[in-house]
Design a protein around this motif. Sequence first.
Motif, PDB file in Angstrom:
ATOM      1  N   GLU A 110      48.136 -26.745  57.992  1.00 32.45           N
ATOM      2  CA  GLU A 110      49.060 -26.539  58.174  1.00 32.45           C
ATOM      3  C   GLU A 110      48.366 -25.866  60.367  1.00 32.45           C
ATOM      4  OE1 GLU A 110      48.574 -23.446  55.214  1.00 32.45           O
ATOM      5  OE2 GLU A 110      49.837 -24.505  54.766  1.00 32.45           O
ATOM      6  N   GLU A 113      49.692 -28.465  62.474  1.00 34.18           N
ATOM      7  CA  GLU A 113      51.464 -28.007  62.093  1.00 34.18           C
ATOM      8  C   GLU A 113      51.509 -26.773  63.444  1.00 34.18           C
ATOM      9  OE1 GLU A 113      54.759 -26.264  59.816  1.00 34.18           O
ATOM     10  OE2 GLU A 113      52.870 -25.968  58.941  1.00 34.18           O
ATOM     11  N   ARG A 178      50.116 -18.270  62.592  1.00 32.63           N
ATOM     12  CA  ARG A 178      49.567 -19.631  61.253  1.00 32.63           C
ATOM     13  C   ARG A 178      48.283 -19.544  60.881  1.00 32.63           C
ATOM     14  NH1 ARG A 178      52.416 -20.690  56.090  1.00 32.63           N
ATOM     15  NH2 ARG A 178      52.265 -22.978  55.992  1.00 32.63           N
ATOM     16  N   THR A 182      46.019 -19.125  56.766  1.00 38.05           N
ATOM     17  CA  THR A 182      45.845 -19.629  56.675  1.00 38.05           C
ATOM     18  C   THR A 182      44.524 -19.846  56.297  1.00 38.05           C
ATOM     19  OG1 THR A 182      47.404 -21.643  57.311  1.00 38.05           O
ATOM     20  CG2 THR A 182      44.994 -22.505  56.975  1.00 38.05           C
TER      21      THR A 182
END
Length: 233
Positions: A110, A113, A178, A182
Amino acid sequence: MHFIWKKWVKPAFIIIYVVGLCVGLPFIILNLRNEPTQSMIFAWFVGGFFVLGAIPISLWTILEHLINYTKPYLQRNIIRILWMVPIYATNAWFALRFPHTAIYFDTLRECYEAYAIYNFLAFLLNYLRREYPELNQHLEQKQQVKHIPPLCCCRPWPMGSQFIEHCRHGVLQYTVIRPITTIIALICEVCGVYGETNFSYKYAYVYLTVINNISQVVRKVNPFLFILERTEL
């Protein structure tokens, strides 16, 4: 001499891939044979074939870009985006085999990402600004772009440089939020209060899911792509 590596890098890649197949495939088959009754092992076995297909295709494409590195201002972002396939494939494959440690693999995935999304935005901006040096002035002459649902009630952004900056911030907020959520999820998992897929208010999962979804909505409905439609590409 500087470009000699371009002649041997592809054969070297093929040799490494074949050796990897010869070593990895028997290992996967051995695991399937030793634990034939577990459906997760069978899924891991099937997934392994897709991983063995996806990773070399992606790496080959990356090699092609490196060998034909004629537009660095665009290709560096493309290469970083292409790395998503090996990272996602490896993450999913190991998560199938070791589901209890999947959150640790997901943390790395993530974070990358978010980095890939940043590079996608950088790719678009680099392309537009290189092809259209007067992009800001060009946008100022365009018809006002309105927000799309669910942000259609928000006031439209002024066209021009402000429009680009607002669009950029709308995407970049996800690349910040994000990784933070995370890391928080990882800490909560270690402390035993994450509760993945549990929507009880006692666990952090529900709160982090809401934050991530809001951030994703802002990123996905952001009207930045309208620039591509309205610059007469």
